[in-house]
Design an enzyme around this catalytic site. Structure first.
Site, mmCIF file in Angstrom:
data_model
loop_
_atom_site.group_PDB
_atom_site.id
_atom_site.type_symbol
_atom_site.label_atom_id
_atom_site.label_comp_id
_atom_site.label_asym_id
_atom_site.label_seq_id
_atom_site.Cartn_x
_atom_site.Cartn_y
_atom_site.Cartn_z
ATOM 1 N N LYS A 19 37.404 -15.087 -33.714
ATOM 2 C CA LYS A 19 37.586 -14.531 -32.366
ATOM 3 C C LYS A 19 37.382 -15.627 -31.320
ATOM 4 O O LYS A 19 36.947 -16.737 -31.656
ATOM 5 C CB LYS A 19 36.586 -13.396 -32.163
ATOM 6 C CG LYS A 19 35.132 -13.846 -32.211
ATOM 7 C CD LYS A 19 34.160 -12.676 -32.251
ATOM 8 C CE LYS A 19 32.730 -13.181 -32.386
ATOM 9 N NZ LYS A 19 31.764 -12.074 -32.556
ATOM 10 N N ARG B 6 24.070 -1.555 -29.769
ATOM 11 C CA ARG B 6 25.270 -1.957 -29.043
ATOM 12 C C ARG B 6 26.389 -1.069 -29.553
ATOM 13 O O ARG B 6 26.624 -0.014 -28.992
ATOM 14 C CB ARG B 6 25.529 -3.457 -29.242
ATOM 15 C CG ARG B 6 26.483 -4.061 -28.239
ATOM 16 C CD ARG B 6 26.655 -5.559 -28.442
ATOM 17 N NE ARG B 6 27.126 -5.908 -29.783
ATOM 18 C CZ ARG B 6 27.367 -7.141 -30.192
ATOM 19 N NH1 ARG B 6 27.188 -8.167 -29.371
ATOM 20 N NH2 ARG B 6 27.797 -7.376 -31.420
ATOM 21 N N TYR C 144 26.211 -34.488 -6.119
ATOM 22 C CA TYR C 144 26.050 -33.382 -5.161
ATOM 23 C C TYR C 144 24.595 -32.944 -5.073
ATOM 24 O O TYR C 144 23.909 -32.823 -6.104
ATOM 25 C CB TYR C 144 26.873 -32.176 -5.610
ATOM 26 C CG TYR C 144 28.360 -32.332 -5.404
ATOM 27 C CD1 TYR C 144 28.895 -32.517 -4.130
ATOM 28 C CD2 TYR C 144 29.223 -32.245 -6.488
ATOM 29 C CE1 TYR C 144 30.263 -32.631 -3.952
ATOM 30 C CE2 TYR C 144 30.592 -32.348 -6.313
ATOM 31 C CZ TYR C 144 31.107 -32.545 -5.043
ATOM 32 O OH TYR C 144 32.456 -32.650 -4.870
ATOM 33 N N MET D 201 32.906 -30.861 -10.752
ATOM 34 C CA MET D 201 34.020 -30.125 -11.364
ATOM 35 C C MET D 201 34.742 -30.953 -12.423
ATOM 36 O O MET D 201 35.076 -30.450 -13.502
ATOM 37 C CB MET D 201 35.010 -29.687 -10.282
ATOM 38 C CG MET D 201 36.114 -28.794 -10.805
ATOM 39 S SD MET D 201 37.317 -28.345 -9.554
ATOM 40 C CE MET D 201 36.393 -27.195 -8.563
HETATM 41 C C1 LIG Z 1 30.983 -12.593 -33.697
HETATM 42 C C2 LIG Z 1 30.526 -11.730 -34.805
HETATM 43 C C3 LIG Z 1 30.082 -12.292 -36.025
HETATM 44 C C4 LIG Z 1 29.861 -13.772 -36.212
HETATM 45 O O1 LIG Z 1 28.581 -14.089 -35.699
HETATM 46 P P1 LIG Z 1 27.999 -15.587 -35.829
HETATM 47 O O2 LIG Z 1 26.627 -15.490 -35.262
HETATM 48 O O3 LIG Z 1 28.896 -16.442 -34.998
HETATM 49 O O4 LIG Z 1 28.050 -15.926 -37.257
HETATM 50 C C5 LIG Z 1 29.797 -11.429 -37.063
HETATM 51 N N1 LIG Z 1 29.926 -10.089 -36.911
HETATM 52 C C6 LIG Z 1 30.316 -9.524 -35.762
HETATM 53 C C7 LIG Z 1 30.405 -8.047 -35.664
HETATM 54 C C8 LIG Z 1 30.621 -10.315 -34.676
HETATM 55 O O5 LIG Z 1 30.999 -9.745 -33.521
#
Ligand SMILES: *Cc1c(COP(=O)(O)O)cnc(C)c1O
Length: 356
Positions: free
Chosen positions: A35, A130, A253, A301
């Site tokens: 992802k 969650r 800055y 930036m």
């Molecule tokens: C992103 C995610 C993972 C991977 O987690 P890592 O800590 O990057 O290994 C596994 N399971 C779910 C549901 C996730 O959203």
């Protein structure tokens, strides 16, 4: 010469890190989590480098459709499932595996006519609060799924809140999940990177490594290389100027860095619009010409400045590593009060990417 900032992606490192996940969880199949544009490494680049995986996990139908279009026939899990029932026919047609995380989604699926059967995952909330059904509701949802003709199979899933820091919290979540899993007789998936590396009892049928694939540690007490991982992204640039700064003068800055002595300051072509964290404070490590130097002054930036005390021979054109093979991204993240995940996924689209 063009702007010297480059994110180098080491595809062999990705493949190596997949091997680390496999060896850590030898009895499980691996769903590689790609992802967020492959955690900043490129969705298709990560998919290709990790093609020895048993499956992929992404967020959206678009990402999964792209993988199918490129010819990937692996199982593909959609971690947030369907956002609208309109997506279900396409998910079924492409043999994607959505995560169902609310009871009403099970009913929506039951009422949707599908031309193809599909595999689903049922997410159970074991304490992170969650996504997911409470354990007490999951058994009935699973039974309901088994009555739906369009559902080919169901996998039980949960996710850990603190696998990176608390064995007790993993044990508590596992204690809520295990009875359900035992009773259900369905395949299970629980482990993220941290659980894969430190909690073998969670490995189940499928593990879900994300961050470890990219060579970054999920733990605060170890960097990727300490765990046998190879950083897959090296963000590198060069010095585009060197300033002689007199004692008492300020840099950048807001004049947040004041020279305590006459010093050389290197100006690096990399700033927060490239994804470098603006909140990185004075002293954050930056490697210049192979020497670990200290960030000096606010990140701007398009540029940042470095105290060249530890790299006295550095000059315009000297190579700079912001993070990667010789400076774990975790160190930069820790200095900036964040985690490697955020830095990797925040790599800006304007940064040139090259594969090695
Ligand atoms: C992103 C995610 C993972 C991977 O987690 P890592 O800590 O990057 O290994 C596994 N399971 C779910 C549901 C996730 O959203």
């Amino acid at each position: 010469m063009s702007r010297p900032l480059i994110a180098r992606i080491d595809t062999a490192a990705l493949a190596h890190n997949l091997g680390v996940a496999r060896r850590a969880a030898p009895g499980a199949r691996v769903l590689s989590v790609i992802k967020a544009n492959g955690y900043g490494h490129g969705l298709l680049r990560a998919a290709r480098a990790l093609r020895a995986t048993d499956g992929y996990a992404v967020l959206t139908l678009d990402e999964a459709a792209l993988l199918r279009k490129e010819g990937y026939t692996h199982p593909i899990v959609l971690l947030e499932g369907f956002f609208s029932v309109d997506e279900l026919p396409e998910m079924a047609r492409l043999h994607l595996r959505p995560v169902l995380h609310r009871a009403d989604q099970v009913e929506l699926l039951a009422r949707t006519h599908l031309e193809h059967r599909l595999d689903v995952l049922l997410k159970v909330n074991t304490g992170m609060n969650r996504l997911g059904l409470p354990p007490a509701r999951a058994a009935e949802a699973l039974a309901r799924l088994r009555e739906i003709p369009a559902v080919a199979g169901s996998t039980l899933m949960t996710h850990f809140a603190s696998a990176d820091e608390s064995a007790a919290s993993v044990a508590a979540q596992l204690a809520r999940f295990a009875p359900l899993a035992a009773q259900a007789g369905a395949p299970v998936t629980l482990a993220n990177s941290a659980a894969i590396l430190r909690h073998p009892a969670t490995h189940g049928d499928w593990v879900r490594p994300g961050i470890l694939l990219y060579g970054c540690s999920p733990f605060a007490d170890a960097d990727g290389p300490d765990l046998g991982l190879l950083p897959a992204m090296t963000l590198e640039s060069r010095l585009i100027a060197v300033q002689r700064v007199k004692r008492g003068e300020a840099v950048g800055y807001g004049a947040t860095f004041v020279a305590e002595r006459d010093m050389n300051v290197g100006v690096v072509a990399c700033g927060y619009a490239d994804g470098y964290p603006r909140h990185a404070p004075n002293g954050t490590p930056v490697v210049v010409a192979g020497h670990v130097c200290r960030l000096a002054g606010r990140v701007s930036m398009d540029m940042l400045c470095v105290d060249l005390a530890h790299a006295p021979a550095a000059h315009v054109g000297s190579p700079v590593e912001l993070w990667g093979a010789s400076l774990p991204v975790e160190r930069v993240a820790a200095a900036a009060g964040t985690i490697g995940y955020e830095l990797l996924t925040a790599l800006a689209p304007r940064v040139r990417v090259e594969e090695t």
